[in-house]
Design a protein around this motif. Structure first.
Motif, PDB file in Angstrom:
ATOM      1  N   CYS A 351       0.828  -1.218   0.000  1.00  0.00           N
ATOM      2  CA  CYS A 351       0.000   0.000   0.000  1.00  0.00           C
ATOM      3  C   CYS A 351       0.861   1.267   0.000  1.00  0.00           C
ATOM      4  O   CYS A 351       0.462   2.300  -0.544  1.00  0.00           O
ATOM      5  CB  CYS A 351      -0.924   0.016   1.222  1.00  0.00           C
ATOM      6  N   SER A 352       2.041   1.182   0.614  1.00  0.00           N
ATOM      7  CA  SER A 352       2.917   2.349   0.683  1.00  0.00           C
ATOM      8  C   SER A 352       3.374   2.787  -0.706  1.00  0.00           C
ATOM      9  O   SER A 352       3.759   3.944  -0.905  1.00  0.00           O
ATOM     10  CB  SER A 352       4.134   2.046   1.555  1.00  0.00           C
ATOM     11  N   LEU A 353       3.326   1.872  -1.664  1.00  0.00           N
ATOM     12  CA  LEU A 353       3.683   2.194  -3.051  1.00  0.00           C
ATOM     13  C   LEU A 353       2.767   3.267  -3.608  1.00  0.00           C
ATOM     14  O   LEU A 353       3.156   4.035  -4.490  1.00  0.00           O
ATOM     15  CB  LEU A 353       3.616   0.918  -3.908  1.00  0.00           C
ATOM     16  N   PHE A 354       1.530   3.336  -3.094  1.00  0.00           N
ATOM     17  CA  PHE A 354       0.536   4.295  -3.580  1.00  0.00           C
ATOM     18  C   PHE A 354       0.319   5.436  -2.598  1.00  0.00           C
ATOM     19  O   PHE A 354      -0.633   6.208  -2.727  1.00  0.00           O
ATOM     20  CB  PHE A 354      -0.793   3.571  -3.840  1.00  0.00           C
ATOM     21  N   GLY A 355       1.179   5.524  -1.594  1.00  0.00           N
ATOM     22  CA  GLY A 355       1.072   6.603  -0.619  1.00  0.00           C
ATOM     23  C   GLY A 355      -0.088   6.449   0.342  1.00  0.00           C
ATOM     24  O   GLY A 355      -0.543   7.437   0.933  1.00  0.00           O
ATOM     25  N   ILE A 356      -0.597   5.234   0.518  1.00  0.00           N
ATOM     26  CA  ILE A 356      -1.711   4.996   1.435  1.00  0.00           C
ATOM     27  C   ILE A 356      -1.185   4.998   2.873  1.00  0.00           C
ATOM     28  O   ILE A 356      -0.246   4.262   3.186  1.00  0.00           O
ATOM     29  CB  ILE A 356      -2.402   3.657   1.121  1.00  0.00           C
ATOM     30  N   PRO A 357      -1.759   5.806   3.769  1.00  0.00           N
ATOM     31  CA  PRO A 357      -1.297   5.866   5.164  1.00  0.00           C
ATOM     32  C   PRO A 357      -1.368   4.504   5.852  1.00  0.00           C
ATOM     33  O   PRO A 357      -2.241   3.679   5.532  1.00  0.00           O
ATOM     34  CB  PRO A 357      -2.268   6.856   5.816  1.00  0.00           C
ATOM     35  N   ASN A 358      -0.483   4.274   6.812  1.00  0.00           N
ATOM     36  CA  ASN A 358      -0.397   2.980   7.476  1.00  0.00           C
ATOM     37  C   ASN A 358      -1.670   2.640   8.246  1.00  0.00           C
ATOM     38  O   ASN A 358      -2.065   1.470   8.304  1.00  0.00           O
ATOM     39  CB  ASN A 358       0.806   2.969   8.423  1.00  0.00           C
ATOM     40  N   ASP A 359      -2.335   3.647   8.846  1.00  0.00           N
ATOM     41  CA  ASP A 359      -3.545   3.349   9.619  1.00  0.00           C
ATOM     42  C   ASP A 359      -4.660   2.808   8.732  1.00  0.00           C
ATOM     43  O   ASP A 359      -5.407   1.900   9.121  1.00  0.00           O
ATOM     44  CB  ASP A 359      -4.016   4.578  10.402  1.00  0.00           C
ATOM     45  N   ILE A 360      -4.754   3.343   7.505  1.00  0.00           N
ATOM     46  CA  ILE A 360      -5.753   2.838   6.562  1.00  0.00           C
ATOM     47  C   ILE A 360      -5.350   1.453   6.061  1.00  0.00           C
ATOM     48  O   ILE A 360      -6.186   0.549   5.933  1.00  0.00           O
ATOM     49  CB  ILE A 360      -5.937   3.806   5.380  1.00  0.00           C
ATOM     50  N   ALA A 361      -4.056   1.291   5.788  1.00  0.00           N
ATOM     51  CA  ALA A 361      -3.556  -0.005   5.313  1.00  0.00           C
ATOM     52  C   ALA A 361      -3.824  -1.103   6.342  1.00  0.00           C
ATOM     53  O   ALA A 361      -4.166  -2.235   5.980  1.00  0.00           O
ATOM     54  CB  ALA A 361      -2.065   0.087   5.012  1.00  0.00           C
ATOM     55  N   MET A 362      -3.698  -0.781   7.624  1.00  0.00           N
ATOM     56  CA  MET A 362      -3.945  -1.776   8.665  1.00  0.00           C
ATOM     57  C   MET A 362      -5.426  -2.134   8.762  1.00  0.00           C
ATOM     58  O   MET A 362      -5.781  -3.232   9.198  1.00  0.00           O
ATOM     59  CB  MET A 362      -3.416  -1.275  10.011  1.00  0.00           C
ATOM     60  N   LYS A 363      -6.303  -1.206   8.344  1.00  0.00           N
ATOM     61  CA  LYS A 363      -7.719  -1.557   8.274  1.00  0.00           C
ATOM     62  C   LYS A 363      -7.978  -2.565   7.154  1.00  0.00           C
ATOM     63  O   LYS A 363      -8.849  -3.421   7.261  1.00  0.00           O
ATOM     64  CB  LYS A 363      -8.568  -0.298   8.068  1.00  0.00           C
ATOM     65  N   VAL A 364      -7.201  -2.443   6.082  1.00  0.00           N
ATOM     66  CA  VAL A 364      -7.286  -3.429   4.998  1.00  0.00           C
ATOM     67  C   VAL A 364      -6.830  -4.791   5.517  1.00  0.00           C
ATOM     68  O   VAL A 364      -7.415  -5.831   5.187  1.00  0.00           O
ATOM     69  CB  VAL A 364      -6.427  -2.995   3.795  1.00  0.00           C
ATOM     70  N   VAL A 365      -5.788  -4.786   6.340  1.00  0.00           N
ATOM     71  CA  VAL A 365      -5.322  -6.029   6.966  1.00  0.00           C
ATOM     72  C   VAL A 365      -6.440  -6.631   7.817  1.00  0.00           C
ATOM     73  O   VAL A 365      -6.651  -7.846   7.836  1.00  0.00           O
ATOM     74  CB  VAL A 365      -4.069  -5.780   7.832  1.00  0.00           C
ATOM     75  N   GLY A 366      -7.182  -5.756   8.508  1.00  0.00           N
ATOM     76  CA  GLY A 366      -8.302  -6.231   9.310  1.00  0.00           C
ATOM     77  C   GLY A 366      -9.345  -6.941   8.473  1.00  0.00           C
ATOM     78  O   GLY A 366      -9.891  -7.976   8.876  1.00  0.00           O
ATOM     79  N   VAL A 367      -9.638  -6.384   7.287  1.00  0.00           N
ATOM     80  CA  VAL A 367     -10.560  -7.041   6.366  1.00  0.00           C
ATOM     81  C   VAL A 367      -9.990  -8.404   5.957  1.00  0.00           C
ATOM     82  O   VAL A 367     -10.713  -9.399   5.856  1.00  0.00           O
ATOM     83  CB  VAL A 367     -10.802  -6.164   5.116  1.00  0.00           C
ATOM     84  N   GLY A 368      -8.672  -8.423   5.736  1.00  0.00           N
ATOM     85  CA  GLY A 368      -8.021  -9.685   5.377  1.00  0.00           C
ATOM     86  C   GLY A 368      -8.204 -10.749   6.436  1.00  0.00           C
ATOM     87  O   GLY A 368      -8.413 -11.930   6.114  1.00  0.00           O
ATOM     88  N   PHE A 369      -8.140 -10.347   7.711  1.00  0.00           N
ATOM     89  CA  PHE A 369      -8.346 -11.313   8.786  1.00  0.00           C
ATOM     90  C   PHE A 369      -9.778 -11.849   8.802  1.00  0.00           C
ATOM     91  O   PHE A 369     -10.016 -13.006   9.148  1.00  0.00           O
ATOM     92  CB  PHE A 369      -8.013 -10.682  10.141  1.00  0.00           C
ATOM     93  N   ILE A 370     -10.739 -11.005   8.432  1.00  0.00           N
ATOM     94  CA  ILE A 370     -12.136 -11.431   8.421  1.00  0.00           C
ATOM     95  C   ILE A 370     -12.362 -12.516   7.365  1.00  0.00           C
ATOM     96  O   ILE A 370     -13.026 -13.521   7.617  1.00  0.00           O
ATOM     97  CB  ILE A 370     -13.068 -10.233   8.173  1.00  0.00           C
ATOM     98  N   VAL A 371     -11.806 -12.311   6.171  1.00  0.00           N
ATOM     99  CA  VAL A 371     -11.993 -13.289   5.092  1.00  0.00           C
ATOM    100  C   VAL A 371     -10.902 -14.356   5.128  1.00  0.00           C
ATOM    101  O   VAL A 371     -10.841 -15.223   4.267  1.00  0.00           O
ATOM    102  CB  VAL A 371     -11.993 -12.602   3.704  1.00  0.00           C
ATOM    103  N   GLY A 372     -10.049 -14.285   6.155  1.00  0.00           N
ATOM    104  CA  GLY A 372      -8.879 -15.153   6.212  1.00  0.00           C
ATOM    105  C   GLY A 372      -9.170 -16.630   6.271  1.00  0.00           C
ATOM    106  O   GLY A 372      -8.341 -17.446   5.856  1.00  0.00           O
ATOM    107  N   VAL A 373     -10.337 -17.008   6.806  1.00  0.00           N
ATOM    108  CA  VAL A 373     -10.667 -18.430   6.903  1.00  0.00           C
ATOM    109  C   VAL A 373     -10.617 -19.091   5.537  1.00  0.00           C
ATOM    110  O   VAL A 373      -9.974 -20.124   5.343  1.00  0.00           O
ATOM    111  CB  VAL A 373     -12.065 -18.619   7.540  1.00  0.00           C
ATOM    112  N   LEU A 374     -11.291 -18.479   4.560  1.00  0.00           N
ATOM    113  CA  LEU A 374     -11.330 -19.053   3.220  1.00  0.00           C
ATOM    114  C   LEU A 374     -10.111 -18.643   2.396  1.00  0.00           C
ATOM    115  O   LEU A 374      -9.524 -19.448   1.671  1.00  0.00           O
ATOM    116  CB  LEU A 374     -12.613 -18.623   2.518  1.00  0.00           C
ATOM    117  N   GLN A 375      -9.711 -17.368   2.527  1.00  0.00           N
ATOM    118  CA  GLN A 375      -8.565 -16.861   1.756  1.00  0.00           C
ATOM    119  C   GLN A 375      -7.297 -17.635   2.075  1.00  0.00           C
ATOM    120  O   GLN A 375      -6.572 -18.076   1.185  1.00  0.00           O
ATOM    121  CB  GLN A 375      -8.383 -15.370   2.060  1.00  0.00           C
ATOM    122  N   ASP A 376      -7.017 -17.834   3.357  1.00  0.00           N
ATOM    123  CA  ASP A 376      -5.784 -18.508   3.759  1.00  0.00           C
ATOM    124  C   ASP A 376      -5.807 -19.980   3.368  1.00  0.00           C
ATOM    125  O   ASP A 376      -4.776 -20.562   3.004  1.00  0.00           O
ATOM    126  CB  ASP A 376      -5.578 -18.360   5.269  1.00  0.00           C
TER     127      ASP A 376
END
Length: 413
Positions: A351-376
């Motif tokens: 995300c830093s490649l596009f200048g996205i702030p870390n706090d927003i990027a970590m919210k994306v990580v949070g979404v990743g954890f929610i879908v992580g059961v199937l995604q992982d």
């Protein structure tokens, strides 16, 4: 009772796993509270595999190198090339698919108690430090990069050792492999507990709210498994690749899907390579190595979730930046095993490649954890099954170069 156990063992492992899967789903849907104690089976199964896998990798690699005969050629260069090519193409396709089917996220969820790496330099530094990690600490923490590096060094150091010493190391390797086979035999019960826990804890409704994102993630991984990987294999062996592809997905991908650990699935892949008649000197190294750097599924996850964040924020992405993201996702994917939290915690770096702030990027990580059961689960199935696929591909390609007829039936297909 003995006859019942014998009949159970006569059923193929895949069929037994399916039986455990059906029972786990049924119990989770019908009597989740009453059947809750079966969760322990899943914890015990994964715990046992994760405990024994580091020791298995260490002895297998060390024994293979120590007993390697001078002049006996392996296909490691080709296999590593296939690993890197497959990971890059997976990331590239994920970028293309994200442009074709843009997804926007509701960034309400956050990731708690996790720390993402600060940059690519930090990721590379972590990888290098893991290589020279204390060998005992590496085994204890299941640091597979460190385990591989020390196993290789010990293997080379022992090449001049007496035959009795090499035999002892080989006996230890065989003993650990046998223990792993015993653990794998309990996979149906372990998977019954794992699938029960996933459904009873998270429910199916929690995944449906992120259906579009999941469809894109899983769709990309399926495309990589059924189109990109077979295309790579065909380019190398000039034969129909699908018998080999489906065999790897069936016998490696299914168990990896439920254990959600490439490391824990190493014993399954080793056994499959043996049944395929592959060179043990090669696969005893390539399979543990693949669990570390062959991360096509992780590249897909990083690219898709990063571009989902980009789309959500309305950031314009040009072709050059998209290509850079493909390369970055592949590099990050190879380093995922060396970072606590796996591929999801490398999303802020992309995300830093596009200048996205870390706090927003970590919210994306949070979404990743929610879908992580199937995604992982899908990510691990793709990664792990591809380890065997590319190991077999390299050997088949070598046979073709030598003018030998490639008959997939000889490999148990």
């Amino acid at each position: 009772m003995k006859n019942l156990i014998n009949k159970w063992n006569e059923i193929s492992l895949v069929k037994r796993i399916i039986i455990g899967l059906v029972i786990g789903i049924t119990l989770a849907v019908t009597i989740p509270k009453a059947a809750k104690p079966i969760v322990i089976f899943g914890s015990l199964f994964v715990g046992a595999l994760k405990a024994i896998a580091p020791i298995l990798v260490f002895f297998l690699v060390m024994s293979a190198i120590a007993q390697h005969e001078a002049g006996h050629k392996t296909n490691m260069k080709s296999i590593i090339g296939l690993y890197l090519l497959g990971t890059f193409l997976a990331g590239l396709f994920a970028v293309v698919a994200s442009f074709m089917f843009p997804v926007k996220l509701t960034l309400a969820a956050g990731a708690e108690n996790v720390t993402a790496p600060g940059g690519i330099t930090e990721v590379l530094k972590a990888l290098l430090m893991n290589i020279v990690d204390n060998p005992v600490k590496a085994l204890y923490n299941a640091n597979y990069i460190g385990i591989l590096s020390w196993a290789i060094l010990f293997g080379f150091a022992l090449r001049g050792a007496p035959d009795t010493t090499k035999t002892m190391i080989s006996n230890f390797s065989d003993a650990v492999s046998q223990i792993v086979k015993w653990v794998i035999n309990f996979a149906p019960f372990g998977i019954m507990g794992l699938v029960f826990d996933s459904i009873a804890t998270n429910g199916i409704k929690s995944l449906l709210s992120y259906g579009q994102l999941l469809m894109l993630l899983v769709g990309c991984m399926i495309f990589v498994a059924l189109v990109i990987n077979p295309t790579i294999v065909f380019a190398y062996i000039h034969k129909n690749p699908y018998p080999l592809v489906f065999k790897c997905l069936k016998e490696s991908g299914i168990t990896a899907f439920f254990t959600r650990s490439s490391a824990a699935n190493i014993p399954v892949n080793m056994s499959l390579c043996e049944r395929l008649g592959l060179d043990k000197d090669t696969y005893s190294i390539s399979i543990p190595l693949g669990a570390t750097i062959n991360m096509a599924g992780a590249a897909v996850t990083i690219a898709v979730l990063t571009l989902a964040a980009v789309n959500t924020l309305g950031i314009h992405v040009d072709i050059a930046t998209a290509i850079i993201l493909s390369v970055l996702s592949a590099v990050c994917a190879c380093g995922a095993s060396g970072v606590a939290g796996g591929s999801l915690l490398l999303i802020p770096l992309a995300c830093s490649l596009f200048g996205i702030p870390n706090d927003i990027a970590m919210k994306v990580v949070g979404v990743g954890f929610i879908v992580g059961v199937l995604q992982d689960s899908c990510e691990t199935a793709l990664n792990s099954s591809t380890d065997v696929l590319f190991t077999a591909t390299a050997e088949l390609a070598e046979r073709r170069k030598k003018g030998k007829e490639i008959v997939l039936g000889e490999m148990g297909m």
